[in-house]
Design a protein around this motif. Structure first.
Motif, PDB file in Angstrom:
ATOM      1  N   ALA A 153       0.808  -1.222   0.000  1.00  0.00           N
ATOM      2  CA  ALA A 153       0.000   0.000   0.000  1.00  0.00           C
ATOM      3  C   ALA A 153       0.838   1.267   0.000  1.00  0.00           C
ATOM      4  CB  ALA A 153      -0.945   0.005   1.201  1.00  0.00           C
ATOM      5  N   SER A 154       2.064   1.187   0.505  1.00  0.00           N
ATOM      6  CA  SER A 154       2.921   2.374   0.536  1.00  0.00           C
ATOM      7  C   SER A 154       3.930   2.387  -0.602  1.00  0.00           C
ATOM      8  CB  SER A 154       3.638   2.470   1.883  1.00  0.00           C
ATOM      9  OG  SER A 154       4.520   1.385   2.040  1.00  0.00           O
ATOM     10  N   GLY A 155       3.816   1.447  -1.522  1.00  0.00           N
ATOM     11  CA  GLY A 155       4.711   1.420  -2.675  1.00  0.00           C
ATOM     12  C   GLY A 155       6.133   1.018  -2.320  1.00  0.00           C
ATOM     13  N   ARG A 156       6.302   0.359  -1.196  1.00  0.00           N
ATOM     14  CA  ARG A 156       7.620  -0.090  -0.710  1.00  0.00           C
ATOM     15  C   ARG A 156       8.645   1.039  -0.691  1.00  0.00           C
ATOM     16  NH1 ARG A 156      10.100  -4.556  -3.626  1.00  0.00           N
ATOM     17  NH2 ARG A 156      11.666  -4.337  -2.040  1.00  0.00           N
ATOM     18  N   GLN A 157       8.202   2.228  -0.372  1.00  0.00           N
ATOM     19  CA  GLN A 157       9.102   3.384  -0.364  1.00  0.00           C
ATOM     20  C   GLN A 157      10.147   3.301   0.741  1.00  0.00           C
ATOM     21  OE1 GLN A 157       8.913   6.073  -2.746  1.00  0.00           O
ATOM     22  NE2 GLN A 157       7.785   4.399  -3.683  1.00  0.00           N
ATOM     23  N   GLY A 158       9.894   2.546   1.789  1.00  0.00           N
ATOM     24  CA  GLY A 158      10.837   2.453   2.892  1.00  0.00           C
ATOM     25  C   GLY A 158      12.125   1.729   2.549  1.00  0.00           C
ATOM     26  N   ASP A 159      12.068   0.847   1.552  1.00  0.00           N
ATOM     27  CA  ASP A 159      13.270   0.115   1.173  1.00  0.00           C
ATOM     28  C   ASP A 159      13.565   0.219  -0.319  1.00  0.00           C
ATOM     29  OD1 ASP A 159      11.249  -1.486   0.216  1.00  0.00           O
ATOM     30  OD2 ASP A 159      12.017  -3.348   1.047  1.00  0.00           O
ATOM     31  N   ALA A 160      12.997   1.235  -0.949  1.00  0.00           N
ATOM     32  CA  ALA A 160      13.196   1.427  -2.388  1.00  0.00           C
ATOM     33  C   ALA A 160      14.635   1.841  -2.693  1.00  0.00           C
ATOM     34  CB  ALA A 160      12.241   2.497  -2.910  1.00  0.00           C
ATOM     35  N   PRO A 161      15.197   1.324  -3.783  1.00  0.00           N
ATOM     36  CA  PRO A 161      16.529   1.784  -4.203  1.00  0.00           C
ATOM     37  C   PRO A 161      16.486   3.270  -4.552  1.00  0.00           C
ATOM     38  CG  PRO A 161      15.875  -0.193  -5.405  1.00  0.00           C
ATOM     39  CD  PRO A 161      14.684   0.269  -4.646  1.00  0.00           C
ATOM     40  N   ARG A 162      17.585   3.954  -4.313  1.00  0.00           N
ATOM     41  CA  ARG A 162      17.613   5.412  -4.494  1.00  0.00           C
ATOM     42  C   ARG A 162      17.294   5.831  -5.926  1.00  0.00           C
ATOM     43  NH1 ARG A 162      22.607   6.366  -6.818  1.00  0.00           N
ATOM     44  NH2 ARG A 162      24.174   4.818  -6.310  1.00  0.00           N
ATOM     45  N   ARG A 163      17.647   5.004  -6.893  1.00  0.00           N
ATOM     46  CA  ARG A 163      17.422   5.366  -8.304  1.00  0.00           C
ATOM     47  C   ARG A 163      15.953   5.340  -8.699  1.00  0.00           C
ATOM     48  NH1 ARG A 163      22.419   1.802 -10.633  1.00  0.00           N
ATOM     49  NH2 ARG A 163      24.050   3.038  -9.657  1.00  0.00           N
ATOM     50  N   THR A 164      15.082   4.814  -7.849  1.00  0.00           N
ATOM     51  CA  THR A 164      13.657   4.758  -8.169  1.00  0.00           C
ATOM     52  C   THR A 164      12.870   5.881  -7.507  1.00  0.00           C
ATOM     53  OG1 THR A 164      13.162   3.289  -6.317  1.00  0.00           O
ATOM     54  CG2 THR A 164      13.748   2.248  -8.420  1.00  0.00           C
ATOM     55  N   LEU A 165      13.543   6.722  -6.741  1.00  0.00           N
ATOM     56  CA  LEU A 165      12.864   7.779  -6.000  1.00  0.00           C
ATOM     57  C   LEU A 165      13.277   9.155  -6.505  1.00  0.00           C
ATOM     58  CD1 LEU A 165      13.465   6.337  -2.409  1.00  0.00           C
ATOM     59  CD2 LEU A 165      11.417   6.074  -3.818  1.00  0.00           C
ATOM     60  N   ASP A 166      12.319  10.092  -6.434  1.00  0.00           N
ATOM     61  CA  ASP A 166      12.702  11.469  -6.730  1.00  0.00           C
ATOM     62  C   ASP A 166      13.340  12.076  -5.479  1.00  0.00           C
ATOM     63  OD1 ASP A 166      10.664  12.415  -4.981  1.00  0.00           O
ATOM     64  OD2 ASP A 166       9.218  12.575  -6.615  1.00  0.00           O
ATOM     65  N   GLU A 167      13.777  13.327  -5.566  1.00  0.00           N
ATOM     66  CA  GLU A 167      14.509  13.952  -4.454  1.00  0.00           C
ATOM     67  C   GLU A 167      13.682  14.021  -3.178  1.00  0.00           C
ATOM     68  OE1 GLU A 167      16.498  17.663  -5.257  1.00  0.00           O
ATOM     69  OE2 GLU A 167      17.009  17.004  -7.285  1.00  0.00           O
ATOM     70  N   PHE A 168      12.404  14.372  -3.299  1.00  0.00           N
ATOM     71  CA  PHE A 168      11.537  14.484  -2.130  1.00  0.00           C
ATOM     72  C   PHE A 168      11.329  13.112  -1.484  1.00  0.00           C
ATOM     73  CE2 PHE A 168       7.186  14.591  -0.295  1.00  0.00           C
ATOM     74  CZ  PHE A 168       7.435  15.492   0.724  1.00  0.00           C
ATOM     75  N   GLU A 169      11.034  12.095  -2.296  1.00  0.00           N
ATOM     76  CA  GLU A 169      10.840  10.743  -1.773  1.00  0.00           C
ATOM     77  C   GLU A 169      12.122  10.209  -1.132  1.00  0.00           C
ATOM     78  OE1 GLU A 169       7.539   9.010  -4.951  1.00  0.00           O
ATOM     79  OE2 GLU A 169       9.677   8.940  -5.447  1.00  0.00           O
TER      80      GLU A 169
END
Length: 185
Positions: A91-107
């Protein structure tokens, strides 16, 4: 090998592998659990996870007092924890353990802040089982093997509970704080 050499290091290759795997999983679960992606529903999952982790911590403390049967309560706590943990991750898009290359600066900033808090909490809470094991082992020098096993078992449960709390905390923080419109999927 010079610093300007463009040959990827083992860490670069591992990060590429993690990114590819993350994107594959993201594609698989992007449309899963759409009703659980709201902030309210994610907060319900966070509360449930916190309650199950709290029960695990309490069980470990009760076991330290010699009530070995209390460990049976770990089973229902685990049965509640894992489905909710998986649901929160999806539900949270696995943002807690996402690789850095998949996130924007804010995320990335949000994830790093949540991870930092998780690390600090883990380090501080880990002092409890360490202190218990040190104090108990020095004061229980002349006890029987059963008491020593109970002490080690309780210390292991305490350590496991602390590591689970610290490991889950980043996604719990993100699941709690991010608005519904910030969760991608």
């Amino acid at each position: 090998m010079s610093a300007t050499n463009s040959e990827p290091t083992i860490l670069d290759r591992y990060e590429d592998f993690r990114t590819r795997r993350f994107l594959r999983h993201e594609e698989t679960y992007a449309n899963a659990l759409p009703r659980w992606r709201t902030q309210h529903r994610r907060r319900m999952l966070v509360v449930g996870i916190a309650a199950s982790l709290g029960l695990m911590a309490c069980v470990s403390v009760v076991c330290a007092f010699g009530f070995r049967q209390a460990a049976l309560l770990w089973i229902p706590a685990t049965l509640v924890f894992f489905p909710m943990w998986i649901m929160l991750q999806i539900a949270s898009g696995r943002q807690g353990d996402a690789p850095r290359r998949t996130l924007d600066e804010f995320e990335l900033q949000q994830r790093n802040n949540a991870r930092s808090i998780g690390l600090v909490v883990t380090q501080n809470l880990m002092l409890l089982p360490i202190g218990y094991l040190i104090i108990a082992s020095t004061t229980m020098r002349d006890v029987d093997a059963k008491a020593a096993l109970d002490m080690a078992y309780a210390g292991g449960l305490m350590t496991l509970a602390v590591l689970m709390i610290g490991g889950c905390l980043p996604v719990m923080i993100l699941g709690w704080t991010r608005r519904s419109d910030e969760v991608t999927g």
